[in-house]
Design an enzyme around this catalytic site. Structure first.
Site, PDB file in Angstrom:
ATOM      1  N   ASP A 163       7.596  17.027  12.078  1.00  0.00           N
ATOM      2  CA  ASP A 163       7.209  16.785  10.680  1.00  0.00           C
ATOM      3  C   ASP A 163       5.702  16.571  10.588  1.00  0.00           C
ATOM      4  O   ASP A 163       5.235  15.650   9.918  1.00  0.00           O
ATOM      5  CB  ASP A 163       7.963  15.580  10.111  1.00  0.00           C
ATOM      6  CG  ASP A 163       7.842  15.501   8.586  1.00  0.00           C
ATOM      7  OD1 ASP A 163       7.631  16.557   7.953  1.00  0.00           O
ATOM      8  OD2 ASP A 163       7.943  14.400   8.031  1.00  0.00           O
TER       9      ASP A 163
ATOM     10  N   GLY B   6      11.379   2.626   2.123  1.00  0.00           N
ATOM     11  CA  GLY B   6      11.075   1.206   2.027  1.00  0.00           C
ATOM     12  C   GLY B   6       9.678   0.957   1.501  1.00  0.00           C
ATOM     13  O   GLY B   6       9.164   1.724   0.679  1.00  0.00           O
TER      14      GLY B   6
ATOM     15  N   VAL C 124       0.818  -1.216   0.000  1.00  0.00           N
ATOM     16  CA  VAL C 124       0.000   0.000   0.000  1.00  0.00           C
ATOM     17  C   VAL C 124       0.849   1.262   0.000  1.00  0.00           C
ATOM     18  O   VAL C 124       0.307   2.365  -0.096  1.00  0.00           O
ATOM     19  CB  VAL C 124      -0.964   0.030   1.205  1.00  0.00           C
ATOM     20  CG1 VAL C 124      -2.038  -1.034   1.072  1.00  0.00           C
ATOM     21  CG2 VAL C 124      -0.205  -0.132   2.523  1.00  0.00           C
TER      22      VAL C 124
ATOM     23  N   LYS D 277       5.954  -2.437   7.799  1.00  0.00           N
ATOM     24  CA  LYS D 277       6.854  -1.486   7.149  1.00  0.00           C
ATOM     25  C   LYS D 277       8.233  -2.121   7.028  1.00  0.00           C
ATOM     26  O   LYS D 277       8.878  -2.419   8.030  1.00  0.00           O
ATOM     27  CB  LYS D 277       6.924  -0.197   7.967  1.00  0.00           C
ATOM     28  CG  LYS D 277       7.899   0.852   7.444  1.00  0.00           C
ATOM     29  CD  LYS D 277       7.825   2.095   8.319  1.00  0.00           C
ATOM     30  CE  LYS D 277       8.805   3.164   7.878  1.00  0.00           C
ATOM     31  NZ  LYS D 277       8.708   4.380   8.725  1.00  0.00           N
TER      32      LYS D 277
ATOM     33  N   GLY E 163       8.432   4.109  -0.994  1.00  0.00           N
ATOM     34  CA  GLY E 163       9.219   5.342  -0.996  1.00  0.00           C
ATOM     35  C   GLY E 163      10.673   5.020  -0.745  1.00  0.00           C
ATOM     36  O   GLY E 163      11.070   3.852  -0.701  1.00  0.00           O
TER      37      GLY E 163
END
Length: 464
Positions: free
Chosen positions: A151, A33, A27, A52, A30
């Site tokens: 972030d 990973g 899904v 992940k 980047g």
């Protein structure tokens, strides 16, 4: 290490491929990973999980930081790291999380697409309030435990789908988070360029060396404005800057075009900013005489006498010293008027947002990026600024971010902050369908995003 012991340890180590079914369920993708939607093979539960896989071999400093923090932090509005898998054969690292079906990037995109299709569907007022309250609750917990997220952006704000935690906000992507209780050096000396450009506080853009929790609050203000209008408030042309210099002319210009140029009395310490001389050389105060947050929000039908606008003003205060804290924001009168915030941001009604789609192994996440960016820049007519194209998630829509060392945080003297109780409201009518929106593979939970956007805005990629 004894060879026999290594063999025994390797044979006993749990392998992610033995425990979870995830093949063909990618899904997100980047530079960090890949992310997969997974289910347990043993059938002990029917939950969806997010796996992940960290790119490369071994563990980067960013991954170490994220793992160290997430192992310590426990709060309903912060994503939970369930387990870490280390593959002895290929030295891959896997992180197991709860799976969130939605994120604010896609939710806002859904509503922006409805406007483009001439069938506008505004985010319900109660949903906006619930989203904001839970974001503030999660950030208050992080700040109380001496952690800056650094972030915050819509892509990193996840929302749980159907299940026990339906409609629960989860703050994700702790890869850039830092402890701030007793840094060995000013944080800006370690990595001066943080936070995606559009959500970057003015003190960061002016090179502040001792920035504080206020940078997260500014980013939350940007997200709040985006929830109210379905458009990023400080969108700006994105440049690939190969420098650690935090100063960014176009981003400051965009902020001043919305907010106006700060008066000396409103931000007394602006003269102490490292880039103040550059600011005064590049900008003229009278250029922005007719610019104000009131005028900008009135264009989007947000009344200046509303409690929502008053809170937005406090979140987007230029002077970081005067900027409201997360705790103060949670006590704002905005949250005391109907509709009250709920633990399920969807307030029990039908969820209109599409589920994430799986990516094929050959299908690039950034499909159509360059074409989209060129079209957007060609149509650009907003205060002389363009719109950023997608960046890979490793750069998080800005200059490369330096990796820094971090250790697991210590809790405050009172221990970890407990979750807040939410008032529940009665379910409302289901959301109307805005008609067809752009169709593309869905990215997921702070994972890498797809590139086909509704008109006007190419947004940042995102990671778990």
């Amino acid at each position: 290490m004894d060879y026999d012991f290594k063999v025994k340890l390797s044979s006993e180590r749990e392998r992610v491929e033995d425990l979870f079914e995830y093949e063909g369920c990618k899904v997100g993708r980047g530079t960090y990973g890949h992310v997969y939607k997974a289910k347990r093979k043993d059938g002990k539960d029917d939950k969806d999980y997010a796996l992940k896989q960290i790119e490369g071999t071994g563990i980067s400093m960013s991954a170490c930081r994220e793992i160290a923090l997430l192992r310590e932090l426990k709060h309903p509005n912060v994503i939970s790291l369930l387990k870490v898998f280390l593959s002895h054969a290929d030295r891959k690292v896997w992180l197991l999380f709860d799976y969130a079906e939605h994120d604010l990037w896609h939710i806002i995109k859904f509503h922006r697409a409805s406007k483009a299709n001439k069938k506008p569907v505004q985010l319900p007022r109660g949903m906006v309030k619930s989203l904001l309250y839970q974001i503030l609750d999660g950030i208050h917990y992080l700040h109380a435990n001496w952690v800056l997220h650094r972030d915050l952006k819509p892509a990193n704000i996840l929302v749980m789908g159907e299940g026990p935690e339906r409609g629960r906000v989860k703050i994700a992507d702790m890869g850039f988070a830092r402890l701030f209780n007793s840094p060995l050096k000013p944080l800006a000396d370690l990595d001066p360029v943080v936070v995606t450009f559009w959500y970057r506080a003015p003190e960061l853009l002016l090179g502040a060396r001792h920035y504080t929790k206020a940078i997260d609050i500014w980013a939350i203000g940007c997200i709040f404005a985006e929830l109210l209008t379905s458009e990023p408030i400080f969108h700006c042309r994105q440049e690939d800057i190969k420098t650690s210099n935090p100063y960014h002319h176009d981003q400051l210009d965009r902020i001043f075009n919305v907010m106006g140029f700060p008066a000396d009395k409103d931000w007394e310490d602006i003269k102490k900013m490292p880039e103040h001389s550059t600011l005064m050389k590049d900008f003229r105060r009278n250029t922005y005489t007719n610019c104000s947050l009131i005028k900008y929000m009135e264009k989007h039908k947000v009344k200046p006498d509303s409690k929502a606008f008053h809170l937005l003003q406090k979140l987007l205060t230029m002077d970081p010293i005067k900027r409201i804290t997360s705790e103060q924001a949670m006590q704002d009168p905005y949250f005391l008027e109907d509709p009250l915030p709920t633990s399920d941001v969807f307030a029990g009604c039908q969820i209109p947002y599409p589920k994430r789609e799986f990516l094929t192994e050959e299908e690039p996440d950034e499909k159509g990026d360059k074409k989209t960016q060129q079209q957007q820049q060609g149509n650009n007519h907003t205060n002389g600024t363009g719109h950023p194209g997608n960046q890979d998630s490793g750069h998080a829509q800005g200059p490369p971010l330096k990796k820094v060392r971090v250790v697991p945080p210590t809790t405050t003297s009172g221990g970890l902050i407990m979750t807040s109780d939410y008032q529940r409201s009665n379910p409302h009518a289901a959301y109307p369908n805005p008609g067809p929106s752009t169709s593309q593979p869905q990215s997921s939970m702070g994972y890498s995003a797809t590139s086909q956007q509704p008109p006007q805005y190419s947004h940042q990629t995102h990671r778990y």
